[in-house]
Design a protein around this motif. Structure first.
Motif, PDB file in Angstrom:
ATOM      1  N   LYS A  11       4.414   0.000   1.693  1.00  0.00           N
ATOM      2  CA  LYS A  11       4.696  -1.142   2.549  1.00  0.00           C
ATOM      3  C   LYS A  11       3.739  -2.276   2.235  1.00  0.00           C
ATOM      4  CE  LYS A  11       5.438  -2.490   7.375  1.00  0.00           C
ATOM      5  NZ  LYS A  11       6.801  -2.971   7.098  1.00  0.00           N
ATOM      6  N   SER A  12       4.321  -3.471   2.079  1.00  0.00           N
ATOM      7  CA  SER A  12       3.533  -4.689   1.906  1.00  0.00           C
ATOM      8  C   SER A  12       4.181  -5.776   2.740  1.00  0.00           C
ATOM      9  CB  SER A  12       3.493  -5.088   0.426  1.00  0.00           C
ATOM     10  OG  SER A  12       4.787  -5.507  -0.008  1.00  0.00           O
ATOM     11  N   ALA A  13       3.659  -6.964   2.654  1.00  0.00           N
ATOM     12  CA  ALA A  13       4.214  -8.064   3.443  1.00  0.00           C
ATOM     13  C   ALA A  13       5.648  -8.372   3.056  1.00  0.00           C
ATOM     14  CB  ALA A  13       3.343  -9.305   3.291  1.00  0.00           C
ATOM     15  N   SER A  14       6.018  -8.110   1.799  1.00  0.00           N
ATOM     16  CA  SER A  14       7.352  -8.477   1.320  1.00  0.00           C
ATOM     17  C   SER A  14       8.198  -7.298   0.862  1.00  0.00           C
ATOM     18  CB  SER A  14       7.222  -9.468   0.155  1.00  0.00           C
ATOM     19  OG  SER A  14       6.473  -8.879  -0.908  1.00  0.00           O
ATOM     20  N   ARG A  18      14.104   0.986  -1.928  1.00  0.00           N
ATOM     21  CA  ARG A  18      14.363  -0.054  -0.936  1.00  0.00           C
ATOM     22  C   ARG A  18      15.722   0.244  -0.279  1.00  0.00           C
ATOM     23  NH1 ARG A  18      12.718  -2.985  -5.599  1.00  0.00           N
ATOM     24  NH2 ARG A  18      10.680  -4.007  -5.335  1.00  0.00           N
ATOM     25  N   PRO A  19      15.949  -0.223   0.942  1.00  0.00           N
ATOM     26  CA  PRO A  19      17.242   0.038   1.599  1.00  0.00           C
ATOM     27  C   PRO A  19      18.446  -0.393   0.779  1.00  0.00           C
ATOM     28  CG  PRO A  19      15.670  -0.770   3.199  1.00  0.00           C
ATOM     29  CD  PRO A  19      14.993  -0.881   1.859  1.00  0.00           C
ATOM     30  N   GLU A  20      18.331  -1.530   0.097  1.00  0.00           N
ATOM     31  CA  GLU A  20      19.478  -2.022  -0.662  1.00  0.00           C
ATOM     32  C   GLU A  20      19.810  -1.130  -1.858  1.00  0.00           C
ATOM     33  OE1 GLU A  20      15.923  -4.775  -1.753  1.00  0.00           O
ATOM     34  OE2 GLU A  20      16.728  -3.740   0.022  1.00  0.00           O
ATOM     35  N   GLU A  21      18.835  -0.340  -2.322  1.00  0.00           N
ATOM     36  CA  GLU A  21      19.094   0.550  -3.455  1.00  0.00           C
ATOM     37  C   GLU A  21      20.001   1.717  -3.072  1.00  0.00           C
ATOM     38  OE1 GLU A  21      15.744   1.281  -6.309  1.00  0.00           O
ATOM     39  OE2 GLU A  21      14.588   0.392  -4.673  1.00  0.00           O
ATOM     40  N   MET A  72       0.843  -1.192   0.000  1.00  0.00           N
ATOM     41  CA  MET A  72       0.000   0.000   0.000  1.00  0.00           C
ATOM     42  C   MET A  72       0.883   1.248   0.000  1.00  0.00           C
ATOM     43  SD  MET A  72      -1.375   0.295   3.900  1.00  0.00           S
ATOM     44  CE  MET A  72      -0.207   0.317   5.261  1.00  0.00           C
ATOM     45  N   THR A  73       0.409   2.308  -0.612  1.00  0.00           N
ATOM     46  CA  THR A  73       1.122   3.587  -0.605  1.00  0.00           C
ATOM     47  C   THR A  73       0.752   4.354   0.649  1.00  0.00           C
ATOM     48  OG1 THR A  73       1.085   3.667  -3.013  1.00  0.00           O
ATOM     49  CG2 THR A  73       1.536   5.734  -1.855  1.00  0.00           C
ATOM     50  N   ILE A  74       1.734   4.993   1.265  1.00  0.00           N
ATOM     51  CA  ILE A  74       1.511   5.707   2.518  1.00  0.00           C
ATOM     52  C   ILE A  74       1.585   7.197   2.262  1.00  0.00           C
ATOM     53  CG2 ILE A  74       2.384   6.102   4.858  1.00  0.00           C
ATOM     54  CD1 ILE A  74       3.341   3.252   4.859  1.00  0.00           C
ATOM     55  N   ASP A  75       0.570   7.926   2.688  1.00  0.00           N
ATOM     56  CA  ASP A  75       0.498   9.374   2.446  1.00  0.00           C
ATOM     57  C   ASP A  75       1.470  10.132   3.344  1.00  0.00           C
ATOM     58  OD1 ASP A  75      -1.444   9.070   0.520  1.00  0.00           O
ATOM     59  OD2 ASP A  75      -3.075   9.111   2.002  1.00  0.00           O
ATOM     60  N   LEU A  76       1.792  11.338   2.924  1.00  0.00           N
ATOM     61  CA  LEU A  76       2.756  12.175   3.616  1.00  0.00           C
ATOM     62  C   LEU A  76       2.222  12.971   4.801  1.00  0.00           C
ATOM     63  CD1 LEU A  76       5.589  13.439   3.774  1.00  0.00           C
ATOM     64  CD2 LEU A  76       4.887  15.055   1.997  1.00  0.00           C
ATOM     65  N   PRO A  77       0.957  13.368   4.882  1.00  0.00           N
ATOM     66  CA  PRO A  77       0.519  14.356   5.878  1.00  0.00           C
ATOM     67  C   PRO A  77       0.966  14.113   7.314  1.00  0.00           C
ATOM     68  CG  PRO A  77      -1.262  13.946   4.333  1.00  0.00           C
ATOM     69  CD  PRO A  77      -0.145  13.003   3.974  1.00  0.00           C
ATOM     70  N   ASN A  78       1.015  12.877   7.763  1.00  0.00           N
ATOM     71  CA  ASN A  78       1.404  12.618   9.153  1.00  0.00           C
ATOM     72  C   ASN A  78       2.812  13.116   9.466  1.00  0.00           C
ATOM     73  OD1 ASN A  78      -1.028  11.453   9.692  1.00  0.00           O
ATOM     74  ND2 ASN A  78      -0.329   9.369   9.234  1.00  0.00           N
ATOM     75  N   TYR A  79       3.638  13.338   8.466  1.00  0.00           N
ATOM     76  CA  TYR A  79       5.040  13.673   8.665  1.00  0.00           C
ATOM     77  C   TYR A  79       5.361  15.146   8.410  1.00  0.00           C
ATOM     78  CZ  TYR A  79       5.586   8.604   8.351  1.00  0.00           C
ATOM     79  OH  TYR A  79       5.485   7.256   8.548  1.00  0.00           O
ATOM     80  N   ARG A  80       4.389  15.933   7.952  1.00  0.00           N
ATOM     81  CA  ARG A  80       4.684  17.255   7.415  1.00  0.00           C
ATOM     82  C   ARG A  80       5.261  18.219   8.445  1.00  0.00           C
ATOM     83  NH1 ARG A  80      -0.419  17.913   3.369  1.00  0.00           N
ATOM     84  NH2 ARG A  80       0.596  17.074   1.517  1.00  0.00           N
ATOM     85  N   ASN A  81       4.919  18.060   9.670  1.00  0.00           N
ATOM     86  CA  ASN A  81       5.338  19.032  10.672  1.00  0.00           C
ATOM     87  C   ASN A  81       6.677  18.698  11.335  1.00  0.00           C
ATOM     88  OD1 ASN A  81       3.026  20.600  10.313  1.00  0.00           O
ATOM     89  ND2 ASN A  81       1.845  19.274  11.686  1.00  0.00           N
ATOM     90  N   ILE A  82       7.343  17.652  10.864  1.00  0.00           N
ATOM     91  CA  ILE A  82       8.609  17.255  11.467  1.00  0.00           C
ATOM     92  C   ILE A  82       9.745  18.036  10.817  1.00  0.00           C
ATOM     93  CG2 ILE A  82      10.182  15.329  11.906  1.00  0.00           C
ATOM     94  CD1 ILE A  82       7.783  13.475  11.781  1.00  0.00           C
ATOM     95  N   PRO A  83      10.587  18.741  11.600  1.00  0.00           N
ATOM     96  CA  PRO A  83      11.671  19.573  11.032  1.00  0.00           C
ATOM     97  C   PRO A  83      12.848  18.726  10.557  1.00  0.00           C
ATOM     98  CG  PRO A  83      11.713  19.695  13.430  1.00  0.00           C
ATOM     99  CD  PRO A  83      10.532  18.852  13.073  1.00  0.00           C
TER     100      PRO A  83
END
Length: 334
Positions: free
Chosen positions: A79-82, A54-57, A1-12
């Motif tokens: 994020k998905s199961a794999s 991905r981290p390996e990239e 699933m794709t995760i939206d950005l709004p929850n993170y917007r206020n972090i400096p």
């Protein structure tokens, strides 16, 4: 699933990145690879860039990359199961933080250094080969660590005392180090030159671990209970030891080892006269007299013994009679 950005917007992002680099400077390479991916991938493969990396990239450890999310530097983009993907939370702030951090570090490294004393080693008689090697080490672009070893009453202590005159130097007595005490010295004083006498008496595993890491990579990491701190330091280590047979091989291998032999009578006399006349303001004929008394009556060739006697007899008009009296008093307790 794709995760939206709004929850993170206020972090400096900028502030958090600077704070992270101060704590873990070794993570700079990973952050720069993330910036590179963020700038290049949209041009090469826009749809892939939208999902995230991905981290390996970015050649990152998955656990290290994941911790950048709660630190306010990355966001989960998919994020998905794999599969787990990430994007920079604020690429502009991340780039600016990295640039400012590197400028700050470059400024620290290029600040006008304190002058090295021009008369360094001048009061040490002979040992011109050692002097040249030490000078070359001090002037080297990258740290070279040197271990001076040999019997007591050789010149190694005089060299260590001279090295203490270097700017941004810290002197440590191995026998006086507390458990893990070297960590506090490194973090609090951040020496450019670390001078350790009696390094053969540093037997605490924590101190040895700290020293090995400092000498090998210039990186010191302390993890103790809930305390976690990291420092990257360009530091030269100069050390002295009477014997090295009990030092760990991995520690010895990090040093260039220079062996000292005891003074001959002639060398001892020359050194004492030179030191007492130049440093202790003792007349030359009395300096020579002290050297002879040390050899013939106190049976010592340690210049420090001669210095102690010189300081005991310091008056406006020192005499041989006064020297004889001091020697007599010392002999009574030997």
């Amino acid at each position: 699933m794709t995760i939206d950005l709004p929850n993170y917007r206020n972090i400096p992002t900028y502030k958090n990145t600077i704070k992270l680099l101060e704590q873990e400077p070794e993570i700079l390479d990973l952050l720069e690879r993330i910036v590179q991916w963020e700038e290049e991938m949209p041009k090469i493969h826009p749809s892939h860039a939208e999902i995230g990396f991905r981290p390996e990239e970015v050649f990152g450890d998955p656990r290290t990359v994941a911790k950048l999310v709660p630190r306010g530097i990355l966001r989960l983009s998919y994020k998905s199961a794999s599969d787990t993907r990430y994007r920079a939370l604020n690429l502009g702030e991340l780039k600016r933080a990295i640039q400012d951090w590197k400028k700050r570090q470059a400024k620290i490294e290029t600040e006008e250094p304190a002058q090295i004393p021009e008369d360094l080693f001048q009061f040490i008689v002979g040992h011109n080969d050692v002097k040249e090697l030490l000078w070359r080490a001090i002037k080297s672009e990258d740290p070279i660590h040197i271990l001076l070893t040999g019997t007591p009453a050789s010149a190694k202590s005089l060299f260590l005392e001279e090295l203490r005159r270097l700017p941004k130097s810290t002197f440590v007595l191995g026998s006086g180090l507390s458990k893990a005490g070297l960590y506090d010295i490194i973090f609090d004083e951040q020496p450019k030159y670390l001078i350790i006498d009696e390094i053969d008496k540093v037997d605490d595993s924590a101190n040895l671990t700290c020293l090995l890491s400092l000498m090998e990579r210039g990186l010191v990491v302390e993890r103790k209970h809930r305390k976690h701190r990291t420092i990257q330091l360009k530091c030269w280590v100069f050390a002295g030891a009477n014997r090295i047979d009990k030092l760990p091989p991995e520690l010895i291998s990090r040093f260039l080892t220079l062996q000292f032999r005891p003074y001959t009578q002639e060398e001892f006399t020359e050194v004492v006269v030179h030191v007492l006349t130049n440093r202790e303001n003792i007349p030359k004929h009395l300096a020579l007299y002290i050297a002879q008394k040390c050899i013939k009556e106190l049976y010592t060739r340690d210049p420090r013994d001669a210095i102690k006697i010189a300081r005991l007899i310091k008056t406006e008009t020192p005499t041989k009679h006064e020297i004889d009296k001091i020697i007599s008093l010392i002999k009574q307790r030997r």
